[in-house]
Write an enzyme that holds these catalytic residues in place. Structure first.
Site, mmCIF file in Angstrom:
data_model
loop_
_atom_site.group_PDB
_atom_site.id
_atom_site.type_symbol
_atom_site.label_atom_id
_atom_site.label_comp_id
_atom_site.label_asym_id
_atom_site.label_seq_id
_atom_site.Cartn_x
_atom_site.Cartn_y
_atom_site.Cartn_z
ATOM 1 N N VAL A 16 0.834 -1.204 0.000
ATOM 2 C CA VAL A 16 0.000 0.000 0.000
ATOM 3 C C VAL A 16 0.870 1.257 0.000
ATOM 4 N N ARG A 42 14.031 -3.915 2.224
ATOM 5 C CA ARG A 42 12.923 -3.457 1.384
ATOM 6 C C ARG A 42 13.239 -2.065 0.804
ATOM 7 N N PRO A 96 -1.781 -7.532 10.621
ATOM 8 C CA PRO A 96 -2.198 -8.927 10.446
ATOM 9 C C PRO A 96 -3.049 -9.437 11.608
ATOM 10 N N THR A 97 -3.547 -10.637 11.460
ATOM 11 C CA THR A 97 -4.325 -11.255 12.533
ATOM 12 C C THR A 97 -3.379 -11.636 13.676
ATOM 13 N N GLU A 173 -7.509 2.505 2.381
ATOM 14 C CA GLU A 173 -7.145 2.305 0.974
ATOM 15 C C GLU A 173 -7.971 1.165 0.379
ATOM 16 N N ALA A 176 -6.776 -2.604 -5.335
ATOM 17 C CA ALA A 176 -6.613 -4.061 -5.451
ATOM 18 C C ALA A 176 -5.263 -4.326 -6.110
ATOM 19 N N LYS A 228 -14.248 0.234 5.593
ATOM 20 C CA LYS A 228 -13.171 -0.526 4.948
ATOM 21 C C LYS A 228 -13.335 -2.026 5.221
ATOM 22 N N THR A 230 -16.028 -3.518 6.038
ATOM 23 C CA THR A 230 -17.286 -3.960 5.424
ATOM 24 C C THR A 230 -17.113 -4.169 3.920
ATOM 25 N N ALA A 231 -16.400 -3.263 3.263
ATOM 26 C CA ALA A 231 -16.202 -3.397 1.803
ATOM 27 C C ALA A 231 -15.503 -4.724 1.509
ATOM 28 N N ARG A 268 -29.001 -4.765 -10.143
ATOM 29 C CA ARG A 268 -28.901 -4.725 -8.671
ATOM 30 C C ARG A 268 -27.772 -5.618 -8.174
ATOM 31 N N CYS A 284 -5.641 -9.609 2.755
ATOM 32 C CA CYS A 284 -6.631 -8.850 3.529
ATOM 33 C C CYS A 284 -8.006 -9.467 3.754
HETATM 34 P P1 NAD Z 1 3.084 -4.777 3.997
HETATM 35 O O1 NAD Z 1 3.397 -5.806 5.003
HETATM 36 O O2 NAD Z 1 3.399 -5.017 2.544
HETATM 37 O O3 NAD Z 1 3.862 -3.428 4.396
HETATM 38 C C1 NAD Z 1 3.871 -2.892 5.665
HETATM 39 C C2 NAD Z 1 5.262 -2.324 5.918
HETATM 40 O O4 NAD Z 1 5.240 -1.579 7.149
HETATM 41 C C3 NAD Z 1 6.355 -3.375 6.099
HETATM 42 O O5 NAD Z 1 7.363 -3.189 5.118
HETATM 43 C C4 NAD Z 1 6.885 -3.149 7.533
HETATM 44 O O6 NAD Z 1 8.282 -3.337 7.651
HETATM 45 C C5 NAD Z 1 6.532 -1.696 7.743
HETATM 46 N N1 NAD Z 1 6.442 -1.307 9.154
HETATM 47 C C6 NAD Z 1 5.759 -1.916 10.160
HETATM 48 N N2 NAD Z 1 5.879 -1.221 11.307
HETATM 49 C C7 NAD Z 1 6.669 -0.147 11.025
HETATM 50 C C8 NAD Z 1 7.154 0.932 11.797
HETATM 51 N N3 NAD Z 1 6.817 1.068 13.076
HETATM 52 N N4 NAD Z 1 7.956 1.835 11.189
HETATM 53 C C9 NAD Z 1 8.282 1.716 9.887
HETATM 54 N N5 NAD Z 1 7.839 0.713 9.095
HETATM 55 C C10 NAD Z 1 7.041 -0.202 9.664
HETATM 56 O O7 NAD Z 1 1.562 -4.421 4.170
HETATM 57 P P2 NAD Z 1 0.549 -3.839 3.067
HETATM 58 O O8 NAD Z 1 0.057 -4.927 2.197
HETATM 59 O O9 NAD Z 1 1.153 -2.632 2.451
HETATM 60 O O10 NAD Z 1 -0.669 -3.433 3.992
HETATM 61 C C11 NAD Z 1 -0.596 -2.325 4.851
HETATM 62 C C12 NAD Z 1 -1.985 -2.030 5.381
HETATM 63 O O11 NAD Z 1 -2.841 -1.655 4.293
HETATM 64 C C13 NAD Z 1 -2.670 -3.199 6.074
HETATM 65 O O12 NAD Z 1 -3.445 -2.705 7.120
HETATM 66 C C14 NAD Z 1 -3.583 -3.757 4.997
HETATM 67 O O13 NAD Z 1 -4.709 -4.395 5.540
HETATM 68 C C15 NAD Z 1 -4.000 -2.507 4.260
HETATM 69 N N6 NAD Z 1 -4.374 -2.701 2.857
HETATM 70 C C16 NAD Z 1 -3.623 -3.531 2.071
HETATM 71 C C17 NAD Z 1 -3.943 -3.653 0.713
HETATM 72 C C18 NAD Z 1 -3.139 -4.539 -0.197
HETATM 73 O O14 NAD Z 1 -3.504 -4.651 -1.351
HETATM 74 N N7 NAD Z 1 -2.061 -5.165 0.252
HETATM 75 C C19 NAD Z 1 -4.995 -2.908 0.178
HETATM 76 C C20 NAD Z 1 -5.718 -2.063 1.012
HETATM 77 C C21 NAD Z 1 -5.388 -1.962 2.363
HETATM 78 C C1 UGA Z 2 -8.966 -6.626 -2.212
HETATM 79 C C2 UGA Z 2 -10.040 -5.600 -2.559
HETATM 80 O O1 UGA Z 2 -10.502 -5.844 -3.889
HETATM 81 C C3 UGA Z 2 -9.494 -4.188 -2.462
HETATM 82 O O2 UGA Z 2 -10.543 -3.248 -2.679
HETATM 83 C C4 UGA Z 2 -8.910 -3.980 -1.061
HETATM 84 O O3 UGA Z 2 -8.343 -2.695 -0.976
HETATM 85 C C5 UGA Z 2 -7.857 -5.027 -0.802
HETATM 86 O O4 UGA Z 2 -8.443 -6.338 -0.922
HETATM 87 C C6 UGA Z 2 -7.294 -4.966 0.590
HETATM 88 O O5 UGA Z 2 -7.880 -4.414 1.486
HETATM 89 O O6 UGA Z 2 -6.219 -5.551 0.702
HETATM 90 P P1 UGA Z 2 -6.924 -7.709 -3.492
HETATM 91 O O7 UGA Z 2 -6.950 -8.683 -2.368
HETATM 92 O O8 UGA Z 2 -5.650 -7.060 -3.835
HETATM 93 O O9 UGA Z 2 -7.951 -6.516 -3.195
HETATM 94 O O10 UGA Z 2 -7.441 -8.384 -4.825
HETATM 95 P P2 UGA Z 2 -8.897 -8.807 -5.358
HETATM 96 O O11 UGA Z 2 -8.965 -8.457 -6.779
HETATM 97 O O12 UGA Z 2 -9.971 -8.296 -4.498
HETATM 98 O O13 UGA Z 2 -8.839 -10.382 -5.250
HETATM 99 C C7 UGA Z 2 -8.848 -11.035 -3.996
HETATM 100 C C8 UGA Z 2 -9.007 -12.519 -4.208
HETATM 101 O O14 UGA Z 2 -10.329 -12.806 -4.673
HETATM 102 C C9 UGA Z 2 -8.058 -13.118 -5.246
HETATM 103 O O15 UGA Z 2 -7.580 -14.351 -4.792
HETATM 104 C C10 UGA Z 2 -8.931 -13.296 -6.477
HETATM 105 O O16 UGA Z 2 -8.492 -14.316 -7.328
HETATM 106 C C11 UGA Z 2 -10.263 -13.618 -5.830
HETATM 107 N N1 UGA Z 2 -11.418 -13.318 -6.712
HETATM 108 C C12 UGA Z 2 -11.676 -12.059 -7.090
HETATM 109 C C13 UGA Z 2 -12.239 -14.356 -7.089
HETATM 110 O O17 UGA Z 2 -12.036 -15.511 -6.710
HETATM 111 N N2 UGA Z 2 -13.317 -14.077 -7.879
HETATM 112 C C14 UGA Z 2 -13.609 -12.816 -8.295
HETATM 113 O O18 UGA Z 2 -14.619 -12.648 -9.017
HETATM 114 C C15 UGA Z 2 -12.767 -11.777 -7.890
#
Ligand code: NAD
Ligand code: UGA
Length: 473
Positions: A16, A42, A96-97, A173, A176, A228, A230-231, A268, A284
């Site tokens: 992100v 990283r 994370p969880t 955020e 996807a 977030k 809920t979405a 719908r 996520c």
């Molecule tokens: P990520 O693990 O890829 O990145 C998080 C980074 O934060 C890591 O590199 C870690 O080293 C760093 N970090 C942790 N604690 C720190 C600190 N105190 N100071 C400096 N750096 C620190 O995680 P991500 O996938 O980018 O997700 C981040 C958040 O965004 C999560 O809450 C996730 O649920 C949310 N989110 C993720 C996605 C996605 O597509 N991955 C989409 C929407 C929302």
């Molecule tokens: C998802 C949401 O789409 C984002 O809006 C959100 O920001 C993000 O999680 C997050 O909070 O991390 P992402 O996980 O990156 O994004 O990717 P998706 O496109 O949502 O796919 C998630 C999983 O669902 C994948 O394994 C994909 O293959 C699967 N999927 C998706 C299906 O099995 N069927 C579909 O019709 C769509």
């Protein structure tokens, strides 16, 4: 307060933080954006001379990074300096969880949020807007505020004349992976939740550099945090719903693609997120639903908790169901069978494997004695080793590797008993199936869990074909 935001710090250079800040810096050339992380490796990768070596693969990301890195977009481990300089700080760290303690396996582990807030409390100077970008349980902003407000004021030796003050807002955020740059440049909406109008306006002004005003929704803090979770829960629920129907299709002769198209044409319901699959992965969906389940239980809403937990149950069931079908098609034993897995990332166009259905299915097949050959256009052998928790150099009692990684698809399928398509990479759509099937050991199978190939494509070829939601053809 009338100052403009000139300097942004993003804590967390992950999936992100990296792409989000790259697009923000691209669209706001007058703002200096520092993306910081604890992880030295990283950051080193983000600063790689060769932009193709940056740590995250997202279509379009390397181009942005090569254009603006070290102009107004910087990646560093210098957390202290970046916080000191910042007018606004995004917290984009992992949530994370929890794996142990109270709420284990359900609640979010907020230790990285907490440590980020403590760093901000310690180093910030003057007034700082703190934006929760990470996905967090409802009322996390309260925790952040409590930490920030207990920070000590500037000390008298400090040149800064102002008392430390903070304003906390939420802006989750919705990007996807694999589509991040498009989503960030042209989001369906941007959500901002908060109480302090001035801070909300400042964040809106930043987004308005490229996002139409009407797409920026402003809510109270708690609605923003809950929206977030809920979405993601709704999106995952659609996948579990269609996956449950895929199983009914296989029993009845209905075809899942036709059912999806038929229901999706109802405005719908809508056509998106109705592709049946081996189960949703990604970092996520599961953790956010578990978090929602935890919140429901915490507030005594047990029936709501059970409802959402079933979304995950169906997802697990789908992975087990597919593994079992593969074993069944080989009359109950796949011991020693060579099975080529096509795709290890949790979806196409990403190198991310977190919670990928491929991990569970690979482990199920290994447990049943299969020898796997794993191919993925973007995922490295090292990553697969990490996910399977075993290296390809571990041998079974016959001195054969339990799994191997193969970059060459023709070598991967040579004398294979089966191919299992698990990720919907375009690359797999246009393969020369005639040639592939010719090289397999007969009788051979293709299991398509992504609806990637049609039965017409395989017509007249010597292959058994099972596709998800359609059964055998
Ligand atoms: P990520 O693990 O890829 O990145 C998080 C980074 O934060 C890591 O590199 C870690 O080293 C760093 N970090 C942790 N604690 C720190 C600190 N105190 N100071 C400096 N750096 C620190 O995680 P991500 O996938 O980018 O997700 C981040 C958040 O965004 C999560 O809450 C996730 O649920 C949310 N989110 C993720 C996605 C996605 O597509 N991955 C989409 C929407 C929302
Ligand atoms: C998802 C949401 O789409 C984002 O809006 C959100 O920001 C993000 O999680 C997050 O909070 O991390 P992402 O996980 O990156 O994004 O990717 P998706 O496109 O949502 O796919 C998630 C999983 O669902 C994948 O394994 C994909 O293959 C699967 N999927 C998706 C299906 O099995 N069927 C579909 O019709 C769509």
């Amino acid at each position: 307060m009338t100052y403009m935001i000139e300097n942004i710090c993003c804590i967390g250079a992950g999936y992100v933080g990296g792409p989000t800040m790259a697009v923000l810096a691209e669209k706001c050339p007058n703002i200096k954006v520092n993306v910081v992380d604890l992880d030295i490796n990283r950051i080193k990768l983000w600063n790689s001379k060769n932009v193709n070596e940056i740590p995250i693969f997202e279509p379009g990301l390397a181009e942005i990074v090569s254009k603006i890195r070290d102009k107004n977009l910087f990646f560093s481990n210098n957390i202290e300096e970046s916080i000191k300089e910042a007018d606004l700080i995004f917290i984009s760290v992992n949530t994370p969880t929890k794996i142990k303690g109270l709420g284990a396996n359900y609640a979010s582990d907020l230790k990285w949020i907490e440590s980020s807030a403590r760093q901000v409390a310690k180093f910030a100077i003057g007034h700082t807007i703190v934006v929760e970008k990470s996905t967090v349980p409802v009322r996390t902003a309260e925790l952040i505020k409590t930490i920030l407000n207990s920070s000590e004021d500037f000390n008298l030796n400090n040149k800064n004349k102002y008392k430390k003050t903070f304003s906390v807002i939420s802006s989750p955020e919705f990007l996807a992976e694999g589509n991040a740059i498009k989503d960030l440049r042209n989001p369906d909406r941007v959500l901002i939740g908060g109480e302090d109008k001035d801070s909300i306006d400042k964040l809106c002004n930043i987004y308005e550099n490229w996002i139409p005003k009407e797409k920026i929704l402003v809510t109270n803090l708690w609605s923003s945090e809950l929206s977030k979770l809920t979405a993601n829960a709704f999106l995952a629920q659609r996948i579990s719903s269609i996956n449950s129907i895929s199983a009914i299709c296989e029993k009845t002769g209905a075809e899942i693609g036709e059912v999806s198209a038929a229901i999706g044409s109802d405005s719908r319901i809508g056509p998106k997120f109705l592709s049946s699959s081996p189960g949703f992965g990604g970092s996520c969906f599961k953790k956010d639903i578990l978090n929602l389940v935890y919140l429901c239980r915490y507030y005594g809403l047990d029936v709501a908790a059970e409802y959402w937990e079933n979304v995950i149950r169906i997802n697990n069931w789908q992975k087990d169901r597919i593994s079992k079908i593969i074993v069944d098609k080989f009359f109950g034993t796949i011991t020693g069978k060579k099975i080529a897995l096509f795709g290890f990332s949790f979806k196409a166009n990403t190198n991310d494997t977190r919670e990928s259905a491929s991990i569970d299915i690979a482990n199920n097949l290994i447990d049943n004695g299969a020898k796997l050959v794993i191919h993925d256009p973007r995922v490295s052998q090292k990553q697969i080793e990490f996910d399977l928790k075993q290296s390809p150099s571990i041998f079974d009692q016959f001195q054969e590797s339990i799994w191997v990684y193969e970059e060459d698809i023709m070598k991967a399928v040579k004398l294979a008993d089966a191919i299992v398509i698990l990720t919907e990479w375009d690359y797999y759509r246009n393969l020369n199936w005639k040639l592939i099937i010719k090289g397999m050991r007969k009788p051979s199978w293709i299991f398509d869990t992504r609806g990637l190939i049609s039965k017409e494509t395989l017509k007249d070829l010597e292959i058994n074909f099972w596709s998800l939601g359609n059964g055998c053809k």
